[in-house]
Design a protein around this motif. Sequence first.
Motif, PDB file in Angstrom:
ATOM      1  N   TYR A  92       0.759  -1.207  -0.049  1.00 50.97           N
ATOM      2  CA  TYR A  92      -0.130  -0.177  -0.034  1.00 50.97           C
ATOM      3  C   TYR A  92       0.949   1.255   0.027  1.00 50.97           C
ATOM      4  CZ  TYR A  92      -4.189  -2.375   1.058  1.00 50.97           C
ATOM      5  OH  TYR A  92      -5.608  -3.417   0.962  1.00 50.97           O
ATOM      6  N   ALA A  93       1.812   1.253   0.674  1.00 51.37           N
ATOM      7  CA  ALA A  93       2.654   2.428   0.908  1.00 51.37           C
ATOM      8  C   ALA A  93       3.871   2.581   0.077  1.00 51.37           C
ATOM      9  CB  ALA A  93       3.360   2.427   2.317  1.00 51.37           C
ATOM     10  N   GLU A  98       1.351   6.025  -5.055  1.00 48.96           N
ATOM     11  CA  GLU A  98       0.776   7.518  -4.926  1.00 48.96           C
ATOM     12  C   GLU A  98       0.972   8.027  -6.545  1.00 48.96           C
ATOM     13  OE1 GLU A  98       1.849  11.387  -2.807  1.00 48.96           O
ATOM     14  OE2 GLU A  98       3.499   9.941  -3.166  1.00 48.96           O
ATOM     15  N   PHE A 127      -3.104   4.720   0.616  1.00 46.87           N
ATOM     16  CA  PHE A 127      -1.781   4.774   0.456  1.00 46.87           C
ATOM     17  C   PHE A 127      -1.263   5.771   1.590  1.00 46.87           C
ATOM     18  CE2 PHE A 127       1.460   7.977  -0.508  1.00 46.87           C
ATOM     19  CZ  PHE A 127       2.691   7.371  -0.848  1.00 46.87           C
ATOM     20  N   TYR A 128      -2.080   6.771   1.855  1.00 41.70           N
ATOM     21  CA  TYR A 128      -1.623   7.740   3.087  1.00 41.70           C
ATOM     22  C   TYR A 128      -1.968   7.304   4.106  1.00 41.70           C
ATOM     23  CZ  TYR A 128      -0.835  11.345  -0.546  1.00 41.70           C
ATOM     24  OH  TYR A 128      -0.409  12.083  -1.676  1.00 41.70           O
ATOM     25  N   ARG A 131       0.946   4.949   5.233  1.00 44.61           N
ATOM     26  CA  ARG A 131       1.836   6.031   5.707  1.00 44.61           C
ATOM     27  C   ARG A 131       1.864   6.468   6.911  1.00 44.61           C
ATOM     28  NH1 ARG A 131       5.853   6.195   1.334  1.00 44.61           N
ATOM     29  NH2 ARG A 131       6.498   8.089   2.392  1.00 44.61           N
TER      30      ARG A 131
END
Length: 246
Positions: A92-93, A98, A127-128, A131
């Motif tokens: 995901y990160a 992104e 994503f965010y 993170r």
Amino acid sequence: QVLEARFPDLCATQPELLAHHYTEGNLGEQAIGYWQQAGRRASLRSSYEEATSHLMKGLEVLQTVPATPQRTQQELLLWTTLGATLIAHKGYAAPDVEHAYARARQLCQQVGTSSRLLQVLLGLHAFYLVRSELQTARDLGEKCLALAQQRDDPPRLPHAYFALGITLFFLGEFVPARQHLEQSVALYDPERHRTRALLDTGVSSLVLTSWTLWHLGYPDQALTRSHEALSMAQGLPSPFSLAYAQ
């Protein structure tokens, strides 16, 4: 062209073969759709590195095609599909996630109101969130929910409620988190809302509801929701959802 005309089954099962021939024949417009199909098929069988390669090749070929509204739509589909594939491939990160969704968001703005915008915003939110950029994730979660409600988009509403709910949970705002997560649980219908995401939204919403109830001091209710999540996950083919529920 002969393969398309005489071997439709081959075209359906090996779209990368058609994509290759059209690419080598400098027929980019015909090749792009097949690269997208090839990427999607590879992703469905969990061949994420192969899927990424096909989709990136489609984007490469896209640069040789004249700019038209159809080309923009094709690029948007490729980037959106790539974003979901990269989550499975790199996590995901990963910065590439992104980049893919940010480009897709730009394209949504170019074409005006797009049916894919909510999907793109949910990808950016994930994503965010992972993170730990929680304020950005919260803003995106609020945008997702507002957009789903504005568009009267029942298929996406449970996902939007979950996105904001999980963000509020990690921000420590347990009361509103519970409200959003329980709304996601109430709206979720496996037949309508199940997606190809790594984690099932119904299972995830039940798990996060359980965690939230625990933090609010309702261990019995938390245990009930946890059992519901495990039961739902056991009926799914996805091992990721089952591991998450456990």
